[in-house]
Design a protein around this motif. Structure first.
Motif, short mmCIF file in Angstrom:
data_model
loop_
_atom_site.label_atom_id
_atom_site.label_comp_id
_atom_site.label_asym_id
_atom_site.label_seq_id
_atom_site.Cartn_x
_atom_site.Cartn_y
_atom_site.Cartn_z
N PHE A 79 80.84 -19.76 80.43
CA PHE A 79 80.28 -20.72 81.37
C PHE A 79 79.41 -21.75 80.66
CE2 PHE A 79 80.83 -17.71 85.06
CZ PHE A 79 81.85 -18.46 85.62
N ASP A 80 78.62 -21.35 79.71
CA ASP A 80 77.79 -22.29 78.97
C ASP A 80 78.20 -22.18 77.51
OD1 ASP A 80 75.91 -23.81 77.65
OD2 ASP A 80 74.19 -22.88 78.61
N ILE A 81 79.00 -23.13 77.05
CA ILE A 81 79.56 -22.99 75.71
C ILE A 81 78.53 -23.08 74.60
CG2 ILE A 81 81.88 -23.69 76.34
CD1 ILE A 81 81.24 -26.44 75.09
N THR A 82 77.37 -23.68 74.88
CA THR A 82 76.37 -23.79 73.82
C THR A 82 75.45 -22.57 73.75
OG1 THR A 82 74.85 -24.99 75.27
CG2 THR A 82 76.36 -26.31 73.93
N LEU A 83 75.52 -21.70 74.75
CA LEU A 83 74.69 -20.50 74.76
C LEU A 83 75.01 -19.62 73.56
CD1 LEU A 83 72.59 -18.81 76.34
CD2 LEU A 83 74.53 -17.64 77.39
N GLY A 84 74.01 -19.31 72.78
CA GLY A 84 74.22 -18.46 71.62
C GLY A 84 74.55 -19.21 70.35
N PHE A 85 74.66 -20.52 70.43
CA PHE A 85 74.91 -21.31 69.23
C PHE A 85 73.59 -21.89 68.72
CE2 PHE A 85 79.40 -22.07 70.80
CZ PHE A 85 79.99 -21.33 69.80
N GLU A 86 73.42 -21.81 67.43
CA GLU A 86 72.28 -22.43 66.76
C GLU A 86 72.81 -23.73 66.17
OE1 GLU A 86 69.00 -23.68 65.46
OE2 GLU A 86 68.97 -21.79 66.57
N MET A 87 72.37 -24.85 66.71
CA MET A 87 72.95 -26.15 66.38
C MET A 87 72.83 -26.54 64.91
SD MET A 87 74.49 -27.02 68.87
CE MET A 87 74.66 -27.05 70.61
N GLU A 88 71.81 -26.09 64.22
CA GLU A 88 71.63 -26.46 62.82
C GLU A 88 72.39 -25.53 61.87
OE1 GLU A 88 70.18 -29.29 61.86
OE2 GLU A 88 69.86 -29.68 64.00
N SER A 89 72.97 -24.47 62.39
CA SER A 89 73.71 -23.52 61.56
C SER A 89 75.20 -23.84 61.57
CB SER A 89 73.49 -22.10 62.09
OG SER A 89 72.12 -21.76 61.98
N THR A 90 75.90 -23.33 60.57
CA THR A 90 77.33 -23.60 60.44
C THR A 90 78.13 -22.81 61.47
OG1 THR A 90 77.77 -21.76 58.93
CG2 THR A 90 77.06 -23.87 57.93
N GLY A 91 79.39 -23.16 61.58
CA GLY A 91 80.29 -22.43 62.46
C GLY A 91 80.37 -20.96 62.06
N TRP A 92 80.45 -20.69 60.76
CA TRP A 92 80.51 -19.31 60.28
C TRP A 92 79.27 -18.53 60.70
CZ3 TRP A 92 84.88 -17.36 58.85
CH2 TRP A 92 85.84 -18.14 58.20
N GLU A 93 78.09 -19.14 60.54
CA GLU A 93 76.85 -18.46 60.93
C GLU A 93 76.79 -18.24 62.43
OE1 GLU A 93 73.91 -20.17 57.42
OE2 GLU A 93 74.42 -21.47 59.10
N ASN A 94 77.31 -19.20 63.17
CA ASN A 94 77.31 -19.08 64.62
C ASN A 94 78.30 -18.03 65.12
OD1 ASN A 94 75.46 -20.88 66.27
ND2 ASN A 94 76.09 -22.21 64.57
N ILE A 95 79.33 -17.76 64.35
CA ILE A 95 80.20 -16.63 64.70
C ILE A 95 79.37 -15.36 64.72
CG2 ILE A 95 82.08 -15.17 63.85
CD1 ILE A 95 83.45 -17.78 62.86
#
Length: 173
Positions: free
Chosen positions: A4-20
């Motif tokens: 529902f909220d695609i940005t929930l749980g993403f850290e914007m300054e971190s890479t895609g790998w880190e956000n996984i």
């Protein structure tokens, strides 16, 4: 798992790998359980070298790709999806729908919130139609879609009534 909220749980300054790692952790995974799934997530997302870049540079479609790809690896028993899939390209939308159909075959529950009648008809065998916060219909998909489409017919705008009268205009997709 929720999309529902695609940005929930993403850290914007971190890479895609880190956000996984971050988002997977929020979905109940541990570093040990997610490590062997990381390449599978990367492959599903088709983001390639963009995974090395901070997600703040990602488009909405790229964010959806990453979020949905992580959800595929977690293998949820219940998946909540809203209109977020509409921002991805057609090939990725199809890939996501195929994954959702596979989840259905495995008896997972999918709650799909959408205004896209084609997607609803493709994905759902039951519709709950809400209007003004109230359940207006709960039953077979075709009946729910017909009711929704009937409710979406528009009255002529006041400025146009002089030109077209009071005839109802039908919305077509």
């Amino acid at each position: 798992s929720s999309l529902f909220d695609i940005t929930l749980g993403f850290e914007m300054e971190s890479t895609g790998w880190e956000n996984i790692n971050y988002r997977s952790f929020l979905m109940g995974e541990t570093p040990k359980t997610i490590a062997p799934k990381k390449q599978e997530i990367a492959d599903f997302s088709e983001l390639g070298d963009f995974l090395n870049m901070p997600v703040r540079y990602y488009s909405a479609g790229m964010m959806v790709r990453l979020a949905f790809s992580i959800a595929t690896a977690v293998e949820p028993e219940v998946l909540l999806i809203d209109e977020v899939l509409s921002v991805g390209d057609m090939a990725f939308q199809r890939k996501c729908m195929e994954f959702a159909k596979e989840l259905q075959r495995r008896q997972a529950t999918i709650v799909f919130v959408s205004h896209n009648m084609f997607s609803i008809k493709t994905m759902c065998d039951r519709v709950i139609y809400l209007r003004d916060g109230q359940v207006r219909f709960d039953g077979p998909t075709d009946e729910g879609i017909a009711l929704y489409e009937n409710d979406c017919r528009l009255e002529a705008a006041p400025w146009a009534k002089a030109e077209v009268g009071s005839a109802r205009l039908q919305v077509t997709e």
